[in-house]
Write a protein that holds these residues in place. Structure first.
Motif, mmCIF file in Angstrom:
data_model
loop_
_atom_site.group_PDB
_atom_site.id
_atom_site.type_symbol
_atom_site.label_atom_id
_atom_site.label_comp_id
_atom_site.label_asym_id
_atom_site.label_seq_id
_atom_site.Cartn_x
_atom_site.Cartn_y
_atom_site.Cartn_z
ATOM 1 N N ILE A 9 2.599 -13.372 0.778
ATOM 2 C CA ILE A 9 2.123 -12.536 -0.314
ATOM 3 C C ILE A 9 1.238 -11.421 0.228
ATOM 4 C CG2 ILE A 9 0.732 -12.468 -2.425
ATOM 5 C CD1 ILE A 9 1.598 -15.318 -2.988
ATOM 6 N N SER A 10 1.616 -10.187 -0.029
ATOM 7 C CA SER A 10 0.845 -9.010 0.368
ATOM 8 C C SER A 10 1.015 -7.960 -0.716
ATOM 9 C CB SER A 10 1.328 -8.452 1.717
ATOM 10 O OG SER A 10 0.746 -7.187 1.971
ATOM 11 N N VAL A 11 -0.050 -7.712 -1.476
ATOM 12 C CA VAL A 11 0.043 -6.753 -2.570
ATOM 13 C C VAL A 11 0.264 -5.340 -2.048
ATOM 14 C CG1 VAL A 11 -2.423 -6.238 -2.755
ATOM 15 C CG2 VAL A 11 -0.970 -6.155 -4.804
ATOM 16 N N GLU A 12 -0.117 -5.087 -0.781
ATOM 17 C CA GLU A 12 0.126 -3.772 -0.183
ATOM 18 C C GLU A 12 1.620 -3.546 0.036
ATOM 19 O OE1 GLU A 12 -2.196 -5.869 0.958
ATOM 20 O OE2 GLU A 12 -3.946 -4.749 0.206
ATOM 21 N N ALA A 13 2.362 -4.628 0.254
ATOM 22 C CA ALA A 13 3.811 -4.508 0.473
ATOM 23 C C ALA A 13 4.561 -4.426 -0.851
ATOM 24 C CB ALA A 13 4.314 -5.692 1.292
ATOM 25 N N THR A 14 4.198 -5.282 -1.792
ATOM 26 C CA THR A 14 4.842 -5.294 -3.112
ATOM 27 C C THR A 14 4.002 -6.110 -4.082
ATOM 28 O OG1 THR A 14 6.818 -5.940 -4.367
ATOM 29 C CG2 THR A 14 6.243 -7.306 -2.477
ATOM 30 N N PRO A 15 3.966 -5.714 -5.351
ATOM 31 C CA PRO A 15 3.250 -6.519 -6.345
ATOM 32 C C PRO A 15 4.138 -7.576 -7.002
ATOM 33 C CG PRO A 15 3.895 -4.441 -7.328
ATOM 34 C CD PRO A 15 4.368 -4.392 -5.894
ATOM 35 N N TYR A 16 5.436 -7.628 -6.659
ATOM 36 C CA TYR A 16 6.381 -8.521 -7.344
ATOM 37 C C TYR A 16 6.773 -9.714 -6.476
ATOM 38 C CZ TYR A 16 7.059 -4.768 -10.756
ATOM 39 O OH TYR A 16 6.866 -3.813 -11.733
ATOM 40 N N TYR A 17 6.754 -10.922 -7.089
ATOM 41 C CA TYR A 17 7.080 -12.150 -6.359
ATOM 42 C C TYR A 17 7.835 -13.133 -7.247
ATOM 43 C CZ TYR A 17 4.031 -10.324 -2.816
ATOM 44 O OH TYR A 17 3.484 -9.518 -1.859
ATOM 45 N N HIS A 18 8.815 -13.792 -6.639
ATOM 46 C CA HIS A 18 9.553 -14.869 -7.302
ATOM 47 C C HIS A 18 8.992 -16.179 -6.775
ATOM 48 C CE1 HIS A 18 13.424 -17.495 -7.232
ATOM 49 N NE2 HIS A 18 12.751 -17.700 -8.359
ATOM 50 N N CYS A 19 8.510 -17.037 -7.678
ATOM 51 C CA CYS A 19 7.883 -18.298 -7.290
ATOM 52 C C CYS A 19 8.602 -19.472 -7.940
ATOM 53 C CB CYS A 19 6.409 -18.315 -7.698
ATOM 54 S SG CYS A 19 5.437 -16.945 -7.026
ATOM 55 N N GLY A 164 4.639 -30.327 -2.859
ATOM 56 C CA GLY A 164 3.833 -29.479 -1.990
ATOM 57 C C GLY A 164 3.503 -28.153 -2.648
ATOM 58 N N ARG A 165 3.371 -27.112 -1.834
ATOM 59 C CA ARG A 165 3.040 -25.789 -2.342
ATOM 60 C C ARG A 165 4.227 -25.167 -3.075
ATOM 61 N NH1 ARG A 165 1.034 -22.031 2.313
ATOM 62 N NH2 ARG A 165 3.169 -22.408 2.969
ATOM 63 N N PHE A 166 3.918 -24.241 -3.952
ATOM 64 C CA PHE A 166 5.002 -23.498 -4.583
ATOM 65 C C PHE A 166 5.648 -22.585 -3.546
ATOM 66 C CE2 PHE A 166 1.342 -20.691 -4.949
ATOM 67 C CZ PHE A 166 1.863 -19.426 -4.715
ATOM 68 N N LYS A 167 6.905 -22.288 -3.723
ATOM 69 C CA LYS A 167 7.620 -21.377 -2.828
ATOM 70 C C LYS A 167 7.588 -19.973 -3.427
ATOM 71 C CE LYS A 167 10.758 -24.837 -0.888
ATOM 72 N NZ LYS A 167 10.044 -26.002 -1.454
ATOM 73 N N SER A 168 7.454 -18.969 -2.572
ATOM 74 C CA SER A 168 7.398 -17.589 -3.070
ATOM 75 C C SER A 168 8.289 -16.681 -2.237
ATOM 76 C CB SER A 168 5.964 -17.065 -3.056
ATOM 77 O OG SER A 168 5.473 -16.954 -1.739
ATOM 78 N N GLN A 169 8.819 -15.664 -2.902
ATOM 79 C CA GLN A 169 9.662 -14.653 -2.266
ATOM 80 C C GLN A 169 9.150 -13.282 -2.668
ATOM 81 O OE1 GLN A 169 13.237 -16.102 -4.248
ATOM 82 N NE2 GLN A 169 14.153 -16.524 -2.245
ATOM 83 N N ALA A 170 8.952 -12.418 -1.698
ATOM 84 C CA ALA A 170 8.506 -11.057 -1.973
ATOM 85 C C ALA A 170 9.696 -10.210 -2.404
ATOM 86 C CB ALA A 170 7.862 -10.450 -0.723
ATOM 87 N N LEU A 171 9.539 -9.497 -3.515
ATOM 88 C CA LEU A 171 10.592 -8.624 -4.048
ATOM 89 C C LEU A 171 10.189 -7.188 -3.752
ATOM 90 C CD1 LEU A 171 10.922 -10.491 -7.463
ATOM 91 C CD2 LEU A 171 12.162 -10.940 -5.325
ATOM 92 N N LEU A 172 10.849 -6.577 -2.777
ATOM 93 C CA LEU A 172 10.346 -5.349 -2.173
ATOM 94 C C LEU A 172 10.762 -4.065 -2.871
ATOM 95 C CD1 LEU A 172 10.834 -6.330 1.575
ATOM 96 C CD2 LEU A 172 8.822 -6.654 0.132
#
Length: 318
Positions: A9-19, A164-172
């Motif tokens: 997760i990096s808001v500088e790269a993208t604000p959108y994420y699929h979790c 465990g932890r939630f899984k996340s994908q950055a949507l660029l």
């Protein structure tokens, strides 16, 4: 090997994420358990209600969601600018809707005379809360903790509820965002538990359709569609509701393979507008769950340094 959240997760790269969060036990999050002949359908309402409540507090927007039998999907938008526009008192008000106030903050709200050290301590607490209000990790934490507690109480047991932890994908980029949202909203149709988007209970697409039928501008607690990109672009998703519904309809018709269920075909203006080839789009929607970064080749290459990553373990959209 587990990947550090800072590399996901990096808001500088993208604000959108699929979790995605998945239930760890054989017991169902929701749905009907054939083995024990027990229905957990009511838990879908728990998740949806809690999701909307947290979204109303946090500066994290819900773009899409689908609540399935043993897992749920959300597509989230980090609204960092909104978080930093909030006054100190607005930050406190939001945080205290779901937490108790520390004594020092109570004194701050009562405008009591505080020492310089106490004032600085209050400001530090408020800044921490401000950062948390635009944190996906905290958003998911408060959602999952609540559901786990309620489910354990109902099942009369203790222990881990989530895998465990939630899984996340950055949507660029726009293509990745549209693909992830369609993938999420089509989950019930692919699973064979719904025939059409409007019949897909506990999904964002159904919530949006129902709101549209009621002549509401957007569904409550969901990030609105802002229409095609333009100079005076308001805050919202970069396409229209009508085009998105056509996208979902068309994709649901095409992505079949070993999945059950389908919906009627439709023209798809959004594919042409985004420059997406049909075959490439279907490949993306079929394989979207396999990677942590999703976007065009250029978007992926640009984003890698922002996630402190070098390897291109990503799904490329042509």
């Amino acid at each position: 090997m587990t990947t550090a959240r800072s590399q996901l997760i990096s808001v500088e790269a993208t604000p959108y994420y699929h979790c995605v969060s998945r239930c760890v036990r054989r017991s169902f999050l929701c749905g009907y358990d054939e083995l024990t002949q027990t229905s957990y359908e009511h838990r879908r309402g728990w998740v949806e209600k809690r999701l909307k409540r947290i979204a109303s507090v946090f500066c994290v927007d819900v773009c899409a969601y689908a609540i399935m039998s043993n897992h749920y999907h959300v597509v989230l938008h980090i609204n960092k600018d909104q978080a930093y526009r909030l006054s100190n008192h607005e930050v406190i008000d939001r945080w205290l809707t779901i937490h108790r106030a520390p004594m020092l903050i109570q004194r701050f709200l009562k405008s009591e005379n505080l020492s310089e050290i106490e004032q600085n301590a209050c400001l530090a607490i408020i800044q921490t809360w401000r950062e948390r209000l635009c944190s996906i990790s905290w958003f998911m934490r408060l959602l999952n903790q609540y559901i786990a507690s309620e489910a354990n109480r109902e099942d009369n047991c203790t222990g881990h509820f989530w895998e465990g932890r939630f899984k996340s994908q950055a949507l660029l980029d726009e293509k990745a965002l549209a693909a992830a949202m369609a993938y999420v909203d089509l989950n019930p149709i692919r699973a064979g538990i719904a025939d059409t988007p409007e019949a897909s209970s506990f999904t964002s697409v159904k919530a949006r359709i129902e709101s549209h039928r009621k002549d509401q501008i957007t569904a409550p607690s969901l990030f609105p569609f802002a229409g095609n990109p333009r100079n005076d672009m308001p805050e919202g998703l970069p396409f229209s509701l009508a085009d998105y519904l056509e996208l979902v309809d068309w994709t649901g018709q095409q992505v079949r393979g070993d999945k059950s269920g389908h919906i009627q075909s439709a023209q798809l203006p959004i594919l042409e507008r985004l420059g997406i080839k049909a075959d490439s789009w279907l490949d993306v929607c079929t394989n979207i769950k396999k990677c942590t970064l999703i976007g065009s080749a250029a978007a992926i290459q640009t984003a890698l340094p922002k996630f402190n990553r070098q390897r291109r373990t990503a799904l490329q959209i042509p």
